[in-house]
Design a protein around this motif. Structure first.
Motif, PDB file in Angstrom:
ATOM      1  N   ARG A   1      10.323  -5.986   4.546  1.00 22.45           N
ATOM      2  CA  ARG A   1       9.487  -5.005   3.838  1.00 22.45           C
ATOM      3  C   ARG A   1       8.086  -4.820   4.447  1.00 22.45           C
ATOM      4  O   ARG A   1       7.603  -3.679   4.555  1.00 22.45           O
ATOM      5  N   PRO A   2       7.422  -5.903   4.881  1.00 21.57           N
ATOM      6  CA  PRO A   2       6.092  -5.700   5.502  1.00 21.57           C
ATOM      7  C   PRO A   2       6.164  -4.864   6.779  1.00 21.57           C
ATOM      8  O   PRO A   2       5.206  -4.150   7.110  1.00 21.57           O
TER       9      PRO A   2
ATOM     10  N   ARG B   1       6.485  -1.288   5.662  1.00 22.59           N
ATOM     11  CA  ARG B   1       5.170  -0.814   5.211  1.00 22.59           C
ATOM     12  C   ARG B   1       4.288  -0.443   6.401  1.00 22.59           C
ATOM     13  O   ARG B   1       3.692   0.641   6.445  1.00 22.59           O
TER      14      ARG B   1
ATOM     15  N   GLU C   1       2.867   3.252   7.340  1.00 22.69           N
ATOM     16  CA  GLU C   1       1.410   3.484   7.380  1.00 22.69           C
ATOM     17  C   GLU C   1       0.979   4.077   8.718  1.00 22.69           C
ATOM     18  O   GLU C   1       0.225   5.044   8.780  1.00 22.69           O
TER      19      GLU C   1
ATOM     20  N   GLU D   1       7.350   2.009  -0.503  1.00 29.82           N
ATOM     21  CA  GLU D   1       6.463   1.822   0.661  1.00 29.82           C
ATOM     22  C   GLU D   1       6.066   3.149   1.300  1.00 29.82           C
ATOM     23  O   GLU D   1       5.320   3.170   2.269  1.00 29.82           O
TER      24      GLU D   1
END
Ligand SMILES: [Zn+2]
Length: 464
Positions: free
Chosen positions: A218-219, A222, A226, A251
Motif C-alpha cells: 500500500r505505501p 500511495r 502521489e 489512495e
C-alpha cells in the motif's frame, strides 16, 4: 503489390479529407445523453463532425451525400483495456503458461511487433476507433506513436510498464512489461522516468496473495499515485479483490481496470467510487478465456472467428500441443474441464451482480476486454464483453454508453474530450450499423461501414 495498394488507399483517404461528406437519413444514436434522432444528417468536414440535424437539409450545404436510410449510426466504439504487447495466442503469457519449448517467447514478441498493422485493422473492422493500452513494455509508446500517425488504426492511449507487487521474469526480454517495485522511493523514481514518455496513464499491478498482503504494497501504491498526480497523470490500478480495490481508491486511484471478483461490493465501496469519480472497467470476457482455453472449452463468438487473426485463433487449440510440452496448469485444466468452468461461473456469480450494482448507483463504467490475453481476441472480444454486460442486466443503451461516452472519459486528454459522442466539433469516428443495437445489443456487430477520422471504410473491405 501490398505496398502499392496501401499507397492507393492512402491517397483516397487524403483526398476525401478535403471535402465535406454527409451521412443522410440514418438513425443517429448518441449514448452520451441517450438521444435517438431518426432521419438525421451528420455533416462531416475533414476529420470532424460539423453538425448533426434532423429532417430534410439544404443539399447545397451537405457536400457529398452518403445515403444511410435504414442504418443506425453510433460513435466509434472504444475498448478501454487492451494490451498490444500480447497477441491473445497460446504463447503470449509464458509467466502464466510456459510454452517456450513449443514457441520461444522472443519469437512470439517478434511476431507481435511485426503484426501491429494487422491488429490495428482488426480494431477498425470491429468499429473500435479508439483503444486504451493499460500496460506493457516501454515500446508501447512507439505503438501509440505508430497508431496515431496511421489512418486505418484506432486512436491509442497508453500506460507504460506496470508498477507491480510481484515480478514476472519470464516476460523480461530487456524491456519488461511488469516491473517489481519494492519501496516508495523506487516508485517515485519510476514514475518520474515514465513521465518523460508522457503516458496517458500510470498503471499499478496490485497483486495480493498470502505472501503479498494488501497492506505491504500500500505505501508503494500511495507513493506512485502521489508522484503521478504531481505530474498530472492519472493512475489505473489492477485490483480484483474488494479490499485491494478499496485500498487503491482510498489512495487516490482514478481508474480500476477490472471488476471486483472475490465478493459482492458493499455500499461504502460504491459510494467511495461515486464520490471520487472513479471509472471502473469490468473486463468480463477475460475472466472466462484463460480457463476455457486451457481446458479446451473455448467457445469463440462468430465475430471472433471471422475477424480475429487466424493464426492467433488457430493457436488456441491446446490439444495440438504434444502432451509432454503442456505446462502443469494446462494439464490440470484438461484433466478436469468441469472444474475450470465452475471456477469461471463462480467469478461471474460475483462480477455480474457487482457490475449491475455499480451501474445502477451511477458509477462511471467504461467497457473494456483485456484483449491480448490468452483467448481474448483483439477487436471482436468487445462483442463478447457486450453479451456479458447484457447478462449482468445492463440495457443496450447503457452498454453503448459504457463503450463510447464513458470510455472516452477513461481515454482522457484532448483526444478523450473529442471522441465518444456524435456532436459538432468531435472527431468523425463513427460506426454505421445495418440493424438496431437498441433492439438487441448483438446488432452492435452488424457493421456496414466504419468512419475513422473522417475516412469511410466499407466494413467488408477492411481486412482484405
Ligand atoms: Zn490487463
Amino acid at each position: 503489390m501490398r505496398t502499392l495498394l496501401c499507397i492507393a488507399v492512402g491517397l483516397i483517404a487524403l483526398s476525401s479529407r478535403a471535402e465535406k461528406v454527409s451521412l443522410v437519413g440514418g438513425t443517429v444514436i448518441n449514448p452520451a445523453d441517450g438521444k435517438v434522432l431518426p432521419n438525421a444528417t451528420i455533416v462531416i468536414n475533414g476529420n470532424k463532425i460539423e453538425r448533426v440535424a434532423m429532417g430534410k437539409q439544404d443539399a447545397a450545404e451537405l457536400g457529398k451525400q452518403i445515403g444511410c436510410a435504414g442504418k443506425f449510426i453510433l460513435p466509434g466504439y472504444i475498448d478501454t483495456h487492451v494490451h498490444f504487447f500480447q497477441s491473445a495466442d497460446l504463447f503470449t503469457r509464458p509467466d502464466g503458461a510456459d510454452f517456450n519449448s513449443v514457441r520461444p517467447y522472443q519469437d512470439e514478441v517478434a511476431w507481435i511487433k511485426s503484426h501491429l498493422d494487422d491488429v490495428f485493422a482488426r480494431y477498425i473492422r470491429c468499429g473500435i476507433t479508439s483503444v486504451v493500452d493499460v500496460g506493457g513494455p516501454m515500446w508501447n509508446f512507439e505503438v501509440r506513436k505508430k497508431a496515431n500517425a496511421m489512418q486505418k488504426a484506432p486512436r491509442v492511449a497508453v500506460a507504460g510498464p506496470l508498477i507491480s507487487s510481484v515480478s514476472r521474469e519470464k516476460l523480461d526480454l530487456g524491456d519488461p512489461p511488469i516491473v517489481k517495485i519494492d519501496t516508495p522511493d523506487q516508485a517515485r523514481e519510476f514514475v518520474r522516468k515514465l513521465a518523460e514518455q508522457k503516458p496517458d496513464l500510470v498503471k499499478i499491478w496490485y497483486i495480493v496473495d498470502k505472501d503479498h498482503p494488501v497492506d505491504s504494497f500500500r505505501p508503494i501504491v500511495r507513493a506512485a499515485i502521489e508522484e503521478s498526480h504531481a505530474h498530472k497523470i492519472r493512475v489505473a490500478v489492477h485490483a480484483t479483490e474488494l479490499e485491494t480495490a478499496r485500498a487503491a481508491v482510498e489512495e487516490g486511484a482514478d481508474v480500476l481496470v477490472h471488476s471486483v471478483t472475490d465478493k459482492p461490493v458493499d455500499d461504502m465501496f460504491v459510494k467511495l467510487l461515486r464520490d471520487r469519480h472513479v471509472i471502473l472497467c469490468p473486463t468480463l470476457v477475460v475472466f472466462e478465456r484463460y480457463g476455457r482455453t486451457f481446458s479446451h472449452q473455448l467457445n469463440l463468438t462468430t465475430e471472433e472467428q471471422k475477424w480475429g487473426n487466424p493464426e492467433v485463433v488457430a493457436s488456441l487449440d491446446v490439444t495440438k500441443i504434444p502432451q509432454d510440452k503442456l505446462p502443469d496448469r494446462v494439464k490440470t485444466a484438461l484433466a478436469d474441464p468441469k472444474a475450470a468452468l465452475d471456477k469461471i461461473n463462480k467469478t461471474y456469480e460475483v462480477a455480474l451482480p457487482n457490475l449491475k450494482k455499480l451501474e445502477d448507483a451511477g458509477v462511471t463504467i467504461a467497457a473494456g476486454t483485456d484483449a491480448g490475453n490468452i483467448g481474448t481476441i483483439h477487436g471482436p472480444a468487445l462483442f463478447r464483453e457486450f453479451q456479458l454486460m447484457k447478462e449482468a442486466g445492463l440495457t443496450p443503451m447503457q452498454i453503448l454508453q459504457c463503450a463510447t461516452a464513458n470510455a472516452a472519459k477513461l481515454f482522457g486528454g484532448e483526444t478523450g474530450a473529442h471522441i465518444g459522442q456524435i456532436e459538432s466539433g468531435y472527431f468523425a469516428d463513427l460506426v454505421v450499423l445495418n440493424s438496431n443495437p437498441l433492439e438487441d445489443i448483438a446488432h452492435a456487430s452488424d457493421i456496414d461501414k466504419v468512419i475513422k477520422n473522417g475516412v469511410s471504410y466499407p466494413a467488408d473491405s477492411i481486412l482484405h
